[in-house]
Design an enzyme around this catalytic site. Structure first.
Site, PDB file in Angstrom:
ATOM      1  N   LYS A 169      -4.320  66.303 -27.237  1.00  0.00           N
ATOM      2  CA  LYS A 169      -4.002  66.990 -26.025  1.00  0.00           C
ATOM      3  C   LYS A 169      -4.393  68.465 -26.193  1.00  0.00           C
ATOM      4  O   LYS A 169      -4.783  69.028 -24.998  1.00  0.00           O
ATOM      5  CB  LYS A 169      -2.237  67.055 -25.912  1.00  0.00           C
ATOM      6  CG  LYS A 169      -1.662  68.170 -25.102  1.00  0.00           C
ATOM      7  CD  LYS A 169      -0.170  68.259 -25.180  1.00  0.00           C
ATOM      8  CE  LYS A 169       0.504  69.041 -24.191  1.00  0.00           C
ATOM      9  NZ  LYS A 169       0.170  70.629 -24.811  1.00  0.00           N
ATOM     10  N   ASN A 170      -4.349  69.044 -27.336  1.00  0.00           N
ATOM     11  CA  ASN A 170      -4.551  70.319 -27.313  1.00  0.00           C
ATOM     12  C   ASN A 170      -5.922  70.745 -27.395  1.00  0.00           C
ATOM     13  O   ASN A 170      -6.536  72.032 -27.566  1.00  0.00           O
ATOM     14  CB  ASN A 170      -3.848  71.091 -28.678  1.00  0.00           C
ATOM     15  CG  ASN A 170      -2.567  71.360 -28.170  1.00  0.00           C
ATOM     16  OD1 ASN A 170      -2.162  71.486 -27.031  1.00  0.00           O
ATOM     17  ND2 ASN A 170      -1.572  71.372 -29.517  1.00  0.00           N
ATOM     18  N   CYS A 188       6.737  74.609 -22.297  1.00  0.00           N
ATOM     19  CA  CYS A 188       7.806  74.622 -23.041  1.00  0.00           C
ATOM     20  C   CYS A 188       8.664  75.517 -23.308  1.00  0.00           C
ATOM     21  O   CYS A 188       8.209  76.676 -23.367  1.00  0.00           O
ATOM     22  CB  CYS A 188       7.729  73.769 -24.623  1.00  0.00           C
ATOM     23  SG  CYS A 188       6.969  72.125 -24.451  1.00  0.00           S
ATOM     24  N   ARG A 214       6.727  83.329 -25.043  1.00  0.00           N
ATOM     25  CA  ARG A 214       5.050  83.031 -24.907  1.00  0.00           C
ATOM     26  C   ARG A 214       4.503  84.072 -24.080  1.00  0.00           C
ATOM     27  O   ARG A 214       4.512  83.719 -22.958  1.00  0.00           O
ATOM     28  CB  ARG A 214       4.781  81.560 -24.730  1.00  0.00           C
ATOM     29  CG  ARG A 214       5.851  80.619 -25.660  1.00  0.00           C
ATOM     30  CD  ARG A 214       5.576  79.350 -24.975  1.00  0.00           C
ATOM     31  NE  ARG A 214       4.125  78.739 -25.924  1.00  0.00           N
ATOM     32  CZ  ARG A 214       4.006  77.462 -25.732  1.00  0.00           C
ATOM     33  NH1 ARG A 214       4.301  76.655 -24.718  1.00  0.00           N
ATOM     34  NH2 ARG A 214       2.847  77.128 -26.324  1.00  0.00           N
ATOM     35  N   ASP A 238       3.862  73.645 -34.310  1.00  0.00           N
ATOM     36  CA  ASP A 238       3.992  72.347 -33.261  1.00  0.00           C
ATOM     37  C   ASP A 238       4.543  71.274 -34.204  1.00  0.00           C
ATOM     38  O   ASP A 238       5.047  70.235 -33.657  1.00  0.00           O
ATOM     39  CB  ASP A 238       2.676  72.127 -32.673  1.00  0.00           C
ATOM     40  CG  ASP A 238       2.683  72.727 -31.172  1.00  0.00           C
ATOM     41  OD1 ASP A 238       3.628  73.436 -30.778  1.00  0.00           O
ATOM     42  OD2 ASP A 238       1.610  72.522 -30.734  1.00  0.00           O
ATOM     43  N   ARG A 253       4.887  64.789 -21.925  1.00  0.00           N
ATOM     44  CA  ARG A 253       3.845  65.856 -21.595  1.00  0.00           C
ATOM     45  C   ARG A 253       2.847  65.709 -22.451  1.00  0.00           C
ATOM     46  O   ARG A 253       1.513  66.462 -22.551  1.00  0.00           O
ATOM     47  CB  ARG A 253       4.536  67.485 -21.608  1.00  0.00           C
ATOM     48  CG  ARG A 253       5.232  67.693 -20.058  1.00  0.00           C
ATOM     49  CD  ARG A 253       5.756  69.021 -20.200  1.00  0.00           C
ATOM     50  NE  ARG A 253       4.668  69.940 -20.527  1.00  0.00           N
ATOM     51  CZ  ARG A 253       4.896  70.656 -21.052  1.00  0.00           C
ATOM     52  NH1 ARG A 253       5.872  71.187 -21.948  1.00  0.00           N
ATOM     53  NH2 ARG A 253       3.885  71.848 -21.463  1.00  0.00           N
TER      54      ARG A 253
END
Length: 443
Positions: free
Chosen positions: A35-36, A130, A135, A319, A422
């Site tokens: 995903k990242n 999230c 952030r 994470d 997600r």
């Protein structure tokens, strides 16, 4: 937020996961694309007028779906065939982004660097993602301003105005920000500038995106271990790239094997991108090694408590921290987790406590990267967990309670499934292949 979700799901009106725990996981699975890496790769592909082909994209993820829609609405051409995307930015128009879409994914910040490349104005409503703390986006703003772009910030969002970058720029991040590094790469790669970025993020996903940009004709080199030098080439061209495997999903499987006292082989995976995490888990007692076909992981006896502290790569990843917690809740002894990146990361601990874990979250004597008060999670290992109704507070917190549920006695139901999905598009299929008793229930 959590109280509201508890009320919302009191009658369970939306899809949820149902897990019957206590089954040792065994077998072999392969990882999807990361995903990242996939999300910034899709944005990077739109830096070219020519069509860029991306393979191994986890198109089933909610965040990927949202980003593709956001890019298309701003003029990008994106065609999807299976797990392959064909992308071009030749019709990029910028403008004001859809606030609802941009507010759901933090990677919408990367469209600033994309629009800067095309010389188009862009208004970005403040991005979401999230709910795991404050952030900040200050380093994105700082980076683009240092490159010479006209940027304004208001309480509604960030405004990139049509402007030209400087010819030779050197900038330094006080923290190796993942997204900020990507925005510098996107804005500079096809400019006419020479940019030196000090204290750049070094995550494997950054390296993967650099590989894509290089294939597209970008001139990007590591000047030293922490500095990138980007010589703008003026134009990027067509290329083909396969997105790297997801190391966080690999970590999720490793943690689940440990919690369920099982063994597995994780295909197309390597411990080389998980050195800090694997070192901690070996100390805890798991057997983990690269072998034929991928990572081999096996529970070899009762796990021991191991303290960890999160920090920028190559240190322990924030994470992956919730997955370590899932391992530690039944480990022997007391472990302490120090979260230095995000002040709201421990929201999932209340959900684990519902399952019989004993976790106390307390303030530490330090500040997180975002300037907020840092926190510690103090975990006293318990002999066993039990099933419960819990909530996926965020992507990785949702994964942590799902992993714990796989090892718990009885049935667990996990609500607010949108958050988990997600980042995990095939969670049920992945763990069913390893023998887990898990279903996605749609009322």
């Amino acid at each position: 937020m959590v109280l509201a979700l508890k009320k919302q799901y009191s009658d369970i009106l939306e899809p949820y996961l149902q897990i019957e725990g206590g089954v040792p996981l065994k077998g072999m699975v392969s990882l999807p694309g990361a995903k990242n890496s996939a999300l910034p790769s899709i944005v990077a592909a739109c830096l070219s007028e020519e069509e860029v082909t991306l393979h191994n994209v986890p198109v089933e993820l909610n965040d990927v779906k949202q980003l593709v829609r956001l890019l298309r609405e701003a003029g990008a051409d994106i065609r999807i065939e299976g797990s392959t995307l064909y992308c071009s930015g030749k019709n990029w128009k910028g403008g004001t982004l859809n606030a609802e879409l941009a507010g759901k994914i933090r990677h919408s910040l990367l469209l600033l660097g994309l629009s800067a490349k095309w010389g188009k104005s862009l208004f970005l409503p403040l991005p979401g993602g999230c709910s795991i703390g404050n952030r900040k986006h200050d380093l994105h703003l700082f980076a683009l301003q240092e490159l010479g772009y006209a940027m304004e910030e208001s309480e509604l969002g960030l405004h990139l105005k049509e402007s030209e970058p400087g010819q030779e720029v050197e900038l330094r991040f006080h923290y190796p920000t993942f997204g900020g590094t990507l925005n510098v790469l996107f804005a500079a790669a096809s400019s006419h500038s020479v940019v030196t970025l000090r204290n750049a993020a070094r995550n494997p996903e950054i390296v993967d995106v650099i590989s894509l940009l290089t294939a597209m004709g970008a001139d990007i080199v590591w000047a030293d271990d922490t500095s990138l030098r980007i010589r703008g080439t003026g134009k990027l061209h067509a290329a083909e790239h396969t997105v790297m495997s997801d190391r966080i999903i690999a970590s999720t499987i490793i943690a689940a094997v440990g919690v369920t006292k099982g063994s597995a082989v994780i295909g197309n995976a390597s411990v080389s991108v998980l050195n800090a995490e694997v070192a901690a888990w070996r100390r805890a007692g798991l057997m983990i090694a690269d072998g034929p076909g991928g990572i081999h992981v096996e529970w070899a006896g009762p796990l021991q408590a191991v303290d960890v502290e999160t920090a920028a790569y190559p240190a322990f990843h924030t994470d992956i921290q919730p997955l370590h917690t899932a391992l530690m809740v039944t480990a022997q002894g007391r472990s302490v987790l120090k979260e230095t990146i995000l002040d709201g990361r421990f929201a999932y601990c209340d959900e684990l406590n519902k399952m019989g874990a004993k976790i106390e979250v307390t303030e530490g004597d330090f500040k997180c990267v975002n300037g907020a008060q840092g926190q510690l999670a103090i975990i006293d290992g318990q002999k066993k967990l039990h099933g419960a109704d819990v909530i996926a507070t965020d992507i990785r917190g949702g994964a942590a309670v799902a992993v714990a549920a796989l090892g718990a006695e009885g049935q667990t139901r996990i609500m607010n499934l949108y958050q988990l999905e997600r980042g995990y598009g095939n969670f049920v299929e992945l763990f069913t292949a390893l023998g887990a008793q898990i279903e996605r229930i749609t009322p």
